[in-house]
Design an enzyme around this catalytic site. Structure first.
Site, short mmCIF file in Angstrom:
data_model
loop_
_atom_site.label_atom_id
_atom_site.label_comp_id
_atom_site.label_asym_id
_atom_site.label_seq_id
_atom_site.Cartn_x
_atom_site.Cartn_y
_atom_site.Cartn_z
N GLY A 174 46.75 43.73 50.13
CA GLY A 174 47.84 44.11 51.02
C GLY A 174 49.01 44.75 50.29
N SER A 175 49.36 44.22 49.13
CA SER A 175 50.52 44.76 48.41
C SER A 175 50.28 46.21 48.02
CB SER A 175 50.80 43.93 47.15
OG SER A 175 51.07 42.60 47.51
N HIS B 186 41.86 38.38 51.83
CA HIS B 186 41.98 36.92 51.64
C HIS B 186 42.82 36.24 52.70
CE1 HIS B 186 46.04 36.40 49.62
NE2 HIS B 186 45.92 37.70 49.57
N THR C 31 36.28 53.07 40.23
CA THR C 31 34.98 52.61 40.75
C THR C 31 35.22 51.53 41.80
OG1 THR C 31 33.98 53.10 38.64
CG2 THR C 31 32.77 51.59 40.07
N CYS D 234 56.35 33.32 47.98
CA CYS D 234 56.91 34.23 46.97
C CYS D 234 58.28 33.78 46.52
CB CYS D 234 57.01 35.63 47.52
SG CYS D 234 55.55 36.14 48.40
C1 LIG Z 1 49.93 38.24 51.90
C2 LIG Z 1 50.73 39.35 52.46
C3 LIG Z 1 50.86 40.58 51.79
C4 LIG Z 1 50.27 40.79 50.41
O1 LIG Z 1 48.89 40.86 50.46
P1 LIG Z 1 48.06 40.67 49.07
O2 LIG Z 1 46.67 40.99 49.44
O3 LIG Z 1 48.26 39.26 48.66
O4 LIG Z 1 48.62 41.65 48.10
C5 LIG Z 1 51.58 41.58 52.38
N1 LIG Z 1 52.15 41.42 53.59
C6 LIG Z 1 52.04 40.27 54.28
C7 LIG Z 1 52.66 40.15 55.63
C8 LIG Z 1 51.34 39.20 53.74
O5 LIG Z 1 51.26 38.05 54.42
#
Ligand SMILES: *Cc1c(COP(=O)(O)O)cnc(C)c1O
Length: 395
Positions: free
Chosen positions: A73-74, A203, A239, A327
């Site tokens: 997500g990040s 995840h 990759t 965080c």
């Molecule tokens: C967990 C989360 C992220 C980050 O996702 P990762 O896969 O851990 O990098 C970004 N935005 C929200 C709203 C999240 O809950």
């Protein structure tokens, strides 16, 4: 600590489903080929990647070639914001977002501010819902991007995404949504909601860690994020994480098969826990909107209690929860989300987030409510502020 822990931190991460692990295993062992290779071993890997891409596209009403795999997500959030800002800079350098975004969006906005972009952080109301009027007023001729999360990771509030999408479209502005908490938990349609870019992460829905995707609508002028090979249609080099992608696809498939059923189970657990806490513990407050709320989210502030102490004591009782935002733990600042909904610092510090999954049970909710009641009671007994408060109440 008796038996297995009670896991109530599904907004931080989820347990990888056994079916997902099973779907990944062949790509570590027999099918280890590189998807870019010509021989059969490579094409099996390539097929797995294509299959996952198709599954994910179909869950959003998107085309397969609009899905780009990322390392979570990040990365998807960073990519969407930075690349859109660069590509659309000739039109303007103004971005609108909200005060309650995940740090992956907020810190990327701060990075862009240092590079000559202007960012407006719109307020939310006391339930954590973005104020549409404020959003509308923030729009300028040089606004190039609106980024508002689909649902908040701390207080579970679901945003009026369709309305925001319509507003962005009406003004010819790109719309990105961080849907990491919403994807595979809620139905999403990128066309009906006018979403141009969408971030998700494996995840957070029983898939593996370190894999996610960014949806990018066809026609957007987004440059590549990682430079190198021609993977992901030249927009994201490296990759492919084939086992991760296969697992992500399987996790999406499983989640969408049971989307309604899981949400219903979670909602029953959530509402039961909320009811218990409300009935048994005085001086507490449910954070976030009651209706427009993720089916798995419970977030409470308990007055006269320190959230971190509460967490540690619950951990000793085998309960995994979080104090607002994973965080920010380790820092003494209260969560920016709780401050944005107007909580005083002291109340924000006494907050607890519990996020269920369909695997939790009512019995676990009973044990959790009991443990919170006991712990909050003990912590309040040690609090001079609480003592003062009780004295004043008796006067
Ligand atoms: C967990 C989360 C992220 C980050 O996702 P990762 O896969 O851990 O990098 C970004 N935005 C929200 C709203 C999240 O809950």
């Amino acid at each position: 600590m008796k038996g297995n822990p009670i896991y109530l931190d599904n907004a931080a991460t989820t347990k990888t489903a056994p079916e997902v692990v099973e779907a990944m295993l062949p790509y570590f062992t027999e099918q280890y080929g590189n998807p870019s290779s010509i021989y059969a071993l490579g094409s099996a890997a390539k097929e797995a990647v294509n299959r996952a891409r198709k599954i994910i596209a179909s869950t959003l009403g998107a085309q397969a070639n609009e899905i780009y795999f990322t390392a979570g997500g990040s990365e998807a959030d960073n990519w969407a914001l930075v690349a859109a800002a660069e590509a659309y800079a000739p039109k303007g350098r103004h971005i609108i977002t909200s005060k309650i975004e995940h740090h992956a969006v907020l810190h990327t906005c701060e990075y862009l501010e240092k590079r000559g972009y202007e960012v407006t952080y719109v307020d939310v109301d006391e339930h954590g819902i973005v104020k549409l009027e404020d959003l509308k007023h923030a729009i300028r001729p040089d606004t190039i991007l609106i980024s508002v999360m689909f649902a908040n990771n701390e207080i579970g509030t679901i945003q009026p995404i369709k309305e925001i999408g319509a507003l962005a479209k009406e003004h010819g502005i790109l719309f990105h949504t961080d849907a990491v908490q919403a994807y595979a938990h809620l139905p999403i349609h990128v066309d009906e909601m006018n979403i141009d870019m969408l971030s998700a992460s494996g995840h957070k829905f029983h898939g593996p860690k370190g894999i996610g995707f960014l949806y990018i609508r066809t026609g957007l002028k987004i440059r590549s994020f990682l430079h190198g090979g021609q993977q992901e249609r030249g927009r994201r080099a490296g990759t492919e994480n084939v086992p991760g992608i296969a697992g992500l696809g399987r996790a999406a498939e499983l989640a969408f098969e049971k989307l309604g059923e899981n949400a219903e189970k979670e909602r029953a657990l959530r509402d039961y826990l909320i009811e218990k806490i409300e009935k048994e513990i005085p001086h507490c407050r449910l954070n976030g909107d009651r209706e427009q709320r993720l089916s798995n989210n419970v977030n409470y502030s308990f007055r006269f209690v320190e959230g971190e102490s509460l967490l540690i004591m619950l951990d000793m009782k085998g309960i995994c929860a979080s104090s607002g935002s994973a965080c920010t733990s380790g820092s003494l600042d209260p969560s920016h989300v709780l401050l944005a909904i107007g909580l005083p610092h002291e109340t924000a510090h006494g907050s607890l987030r519990m996020t269920v999954s369909a695997e939790n049970t009512m019995e676990e909710m009973d044990r959790t409510a009991e443990a919170i009641k006991e712990t909050v009671g003990r912590l309040r007994e040690m609090s001079p502020l609480y003592e003062d408060f009780i004295k004043k109440e008796k006067l």
